[in-house]
Design a protein around this motif. Structure first.
Motif, PDB file in Angstrom:
ATOM      1  N   PHE A 117       0.887  -1.126   0.196  1.00 56.88           N
ATOM      2  CA  PHE A 117       0.044  -0.020  -0.037  1.00 56.88           C
ATOM      3  C   PHE A 117       0.799   1.252  -0.027  1.00 56.88           C
ATOM      4  CE2 PHE A 117      -1.912   3.324   2.585  1.00 56.88           C
ATOM      5  CZ  PHE A 117      -2.986   3.618   1.809  1.00 56.88           C
ATOM      6  N   PHE A 118       1.778   1.282   0.864  1.00 55.59           N
ATOM      7  CA  PHE A 118       2.457   2.497   1.003  1.00 55.59           C
ATOM      8  C   PHE A 118       3.458   2.552  -0.308  1.00 55.59           C
ATOM      9  CE2 PHE A 118       1.519   2.524   5.442  1.00 55.59           C
ATOM     10  CZ  PHE A 118       0.983   3.861   5.760  1.00 55.59           C
ATOM     11  N   ALA A 119       3.989   1.700  -0.669  1.00 55.88           N
ATOM     12  CA  ALA A 119       4.872   1.595  -1.966  1.00 55.88           C
ATOM     13  C   ALA A 119       3.876   2.074  -3.318  1.00 55.88           C
ATOM     14  CB  ALA A 119       5.409   0.208  -2.433  1.00 55.88           C
ATOM     15  N   LEU A 120       2.811   1.744  -3.212  1.00 53.42           N
ATOM     16  CA  LEU A 120       1.834   2.402  -4.353  1.00 53.42           C
ATOM     17  C   LEU A 120       1.592   3.760  -4.332  1.00 53.42           C
ATOM     18  CD1 LEU A 120       0.101   1.745  -6.730  1.00 53.42           C
ATOM     19  CD2 LEU A 120      -1.902   1.480  -5.001  1.00 53.42           C
ATOM     20  N   VAL A 121       1.272   4.055  -2.897  1.00 53.55           N
ATOM     21  CA  VAL A 121       1.070   5.675  -2.593  1.00 53.55           C
ATOM     22  C   VAL A 121       2.240   6.423  -2.848  1.00 53.55           C
ATOM     23  CG1 VAL A 121       0.685   7.340  -0.762  1.00 53.55           C
ATOM     24  CG2 VAL A 121      -0.733   5.408  -0.817  1.00 53.55           C
ATOM     25  N   ILE A 122       3.427   6.008  -2.421  1.00 50.01           N
ATOM     26  CA  ILE A 122       4.915   6.754  -2.853  1.00 50.01           C
ATOM     27  C   ILE A 122       4.954   6.750  -4.219  1.00 50.01           C
ATOM     28  CG2 ILE A 122       7.141   6.575  -2.517  1.00 50.01           C
ATOM     29  CD1 ILE A 122       6.764   5.398   0.478  1.00 50.01           C
ATOM     30  N   GLY A 123       4.755   5.557  -5.002  1.00 50.33           N
ATOM     31  CA  GLY A 123       4.688   5.538  -6.440  1.00 50.33           C
ATOM     32  C   GLY A 123       4.072   6.756  -7.077  1.00 50.33           C
ATOM     33  N   VAL A 124       2.897   6.585  -6.769  1.00 52.83           N
ATOM     34  CA  VAL A 124       2.016   7.533  -7.417  1.00 52.83           C
ATOM     35  C   VAL A 124       2.214   9.062  -7.076  1.00 52.83           C
ATOM     36  CG1 VAL A 124      -0.472   8.447  -7.256  1.00 52.83           C
ATOM     37  CG2 VAL A 124      -0.142   5.895  -7.454  1.00 52.83           C
ATOM     38  N   ASP A 125       2.710   9.332  -5.864  1.00 49.32           N
ATOM     39  CA  ASP A 125       3.182  10.556  -5.443  1.00 49.32           C
ATOM     40  C   ASP A 125       4.441  11.297  -6.318  1.00 49.32           C
ATOM     41  OD1 ASP A 125       1.148  11.003  -3.800  1.00 49.32           O
ATOM     42  OD2 ASP A 125       2.446  10.716  -1.883  1.00 49.32           O
ATOM     43  N   VAL A 158       7.089  14.150 -10.837  1.00 48.77           N
ATOM     44  CA  VAL A 158       7.651  14.366 -11.798  1.00 48.77           C
ATOM     45  C   VAL A 158       6.798  15.047 -12.885  1.00 48.77           C
ATOM     46  CG1 VAL A 158       8.524  13.077 -13.724  1.00 48.77           C
ATOM     47  CG2 VAL A 158       9.041  12.535 -11.293  1.00 48.77           C
ATOM     48  N   LEU A 159       5.491  14.635 -13.246  1.00 43.01           N
ATOM     49  CA  LEU A 159       4.766  15.346 -14.006  1.00 43.01           C
ATOM     50  C   LEU A 159       4.465  16.848 -13.879  1.00 43.01           C
ATOM     51  CD1 LEU A 159       1.780  12.631 -14.477  1.00 43.01           C
ATOM     52  CD2 LEU A 159       3.633  13.350 -16.148  1.00 43.01           C
ATOM     53  N   ALA A 160       4.183  17.188 -12.656  1.00 44.44           N
ATOM     54  CA  ALA A 160       3.968  18.353 -12.397  1.00 44.44           C
ATOM     55  C   ALA A 160       5.266  19.255 -12.575  1.00 44.44           C
ATOM     56  CB  ALA A 160       3.773  18.627 -10.694  1.00 44.44           C
ATOM     57  N   LEU A 161       6.502  18.886 -12.266  1.00 42.78           N
ATOM     58  CA  LEU A 161       7.748  19.458 -12.585  1.00 42.78           C
ATOM     59  C   LEU A 161       7.999  19.705 -14.252  1.00 42.78           C
ATOM     60  CD1 LEU A 161       9.990  18.261  -9.676  1.00 42.78           C
ATOM     61  CD2 LEU A 161       9.021  20.686  -9.808  1.00 42.78           C
ATOM     62  N   LYS A 162       7.515  18.691 -14.723  1.00 43.92           N
ATOM     63  CA  LYS A 162       7.913  18.861 -16.121  1.00 43.92           C
ATOM     64  C   LYS A 162       7.065  19.772 -16.947  1.00 43.92           C
ATOM     65  CE  LYS A 162       9.596  14.196 -17.420  1.00 43.92           C
ATOM     66  NZ  LYS A 162       9.299  12.919 -17.993  1.00 43.92           N
ATOM     67  N   THR A 163       5.612  19.892 -16.438  1.00 42.88           N
ATOM     68  CA  THR A 163       4.526  20.760 -17.117  1.00 42.88           C
ATOM     69  C   THR A 163       4.629  22.311 -16.451  1.00 42.88           C
ATOM     70  OG1 THR A 163       3.038  20.114 -15.502  1.00 42.88           O
ATOM     71  CG2 THR A 163       2.946  18.962 -17.758  1.00 42.88           C
ATOM     72  N   TYR A 164       5.008  22.405 -15.348  1.00 42.09           N
ATOM     73  CA  TYR A 164       5.359  23.744 -14.689  1.00 42.09           C
ATOM     74  C   TYR A 164       6.424  23.610 -13.609  1.00 42.09           C
ATOM     75  CZ  TYR A 164       4.279  28.156 -12.574  1.00 42.09           C
ATOM     76  OH  TYR A 164       4.045  29.375 -12.001  1.00 42.09           O
ATOM     77  N   PRO A 165       7.437  24.109 -13.871  1.00 39.78           N
ATOM     78  CA  PRO A 165       8.684  24.058 -13.002  1.00 39.78           C
ATOM     79  C   PRO A 165       8.403  25.091 -11.829  1.00 39.78           C
ATOM     80  CG  PRO A 165       9.198  25.183 -15.041  1.00 39.78           C
ATOM     81  CD  PRO A 165       7.932  24.575 -14.982  1.00 39.78           C
ATOM     82  N   GLY A 166       7.367  26.032 -12.016  1.00 35.72           N
ATOM     83  CA  GLY A 166       7.328  27.083 -10.781  1.00 35.72           C
ATOM     84  C   GLY A 166       7.933  28.199 -11.202  1.00 35.72           C
ATOM     85  N   GLN A 167       8.700  28.496 -12.309  1.00 36.93           N
ATOM     86  CA  GLN A 167       9.275  29.634 -12.572  1.00 36.93           C
ATOM     87  C   GLN A 167       8.212  30.665 -13.176  1.00 36.93           C
ATOM     88  OE1 GLN A 167      12.808  29.133 -15.113  1.00 36.93           O
ATOM     89  NE2 GLN A 167      13.313  31.465 -15.085  1.00 36.93           N
TER      90      GLN A 167
END
Length: 165
Positions: free
Chosen positions: A28-36, A41-50
């Motif tokens: 369960f925790f491995a799945l949650v950590i993997g999804v997070d 990674v998707l969020a940083l690729k699409t919007y790096p915050g700059q």
């Protein structure tokens, strides 16, 4: 008699043991950590915050804008803008409600959601405190930024949303 007992050593079915619980919780925790991690990674690729490539300079401009607004508040002028067919009307009054005459007024019209179609305006004085600029045939919502300066170098900037139908 009706009592049924299994012979010694015979299995009676599945039983949850300690290692089953450990494996389930770990999975369960491995799945949650993997999804997070995947979402991160998707969020940083699409919007790096700059937001800006020049944040320091933007901060200086923001401080300059705050100083401009404070000076403008001390000046006490008020402006009203009106969208008329093919014309923008700007009315400027002082603290007592009297028209402010003798201003040099420029401005720009921009669409709220895009920079396409930006129009630069030069206002003409048509009456004391009343300034008009020709826009041409436009419709829809536009953001007006009008910059009024008097002979003493005082500046007043008015920003309004106007709509032509």
């Amino acid at each position: 008699m009706s009592a049924t007992h299994s012979p010694a050593g015979a299995q009676t079915g599945f039983r949850v043991r300690g290692w089953h619980v450990l494996a389930g919780v770990s999975a369960f925790f491995a799945l949650v950590i993997g999804v997070d991690a995947w979402f991160t990674v998707l969020a940083l690729k699409t919007y790096p915050g700059q937001v800006s490539v020049t944040p320091y300079e933007d901060g200086l401009l923001y401080n300059k804008k705050i100083a401009q607004l404070e000076a403008q508040a001390k000046l006490g002028w008020r402006a009203a803008a009106e969208a008329q067919p093919g014309v923008v009307v700007l009315l400027v009054q002082d603290r007592e409600g009297q028209p402010v005459a003798g201003l040099s007024v420029t401005g720009k019209l921009e669409r709220p959601a895009t920079e396409a179609g930006r129009r630069m305006l030069t206002f003409q004085r048509v009456a004391p405190g009343r300034y008009e600029a020709t826009t041409g045939a436009i419709d829809g919502a536009w953001d007006l930024t009008a910059d009024a300066r008097d002979g003493q170098g005082r500046t007043f900037i008015a920003e309004r949303r106007l709509t032509w139908r």
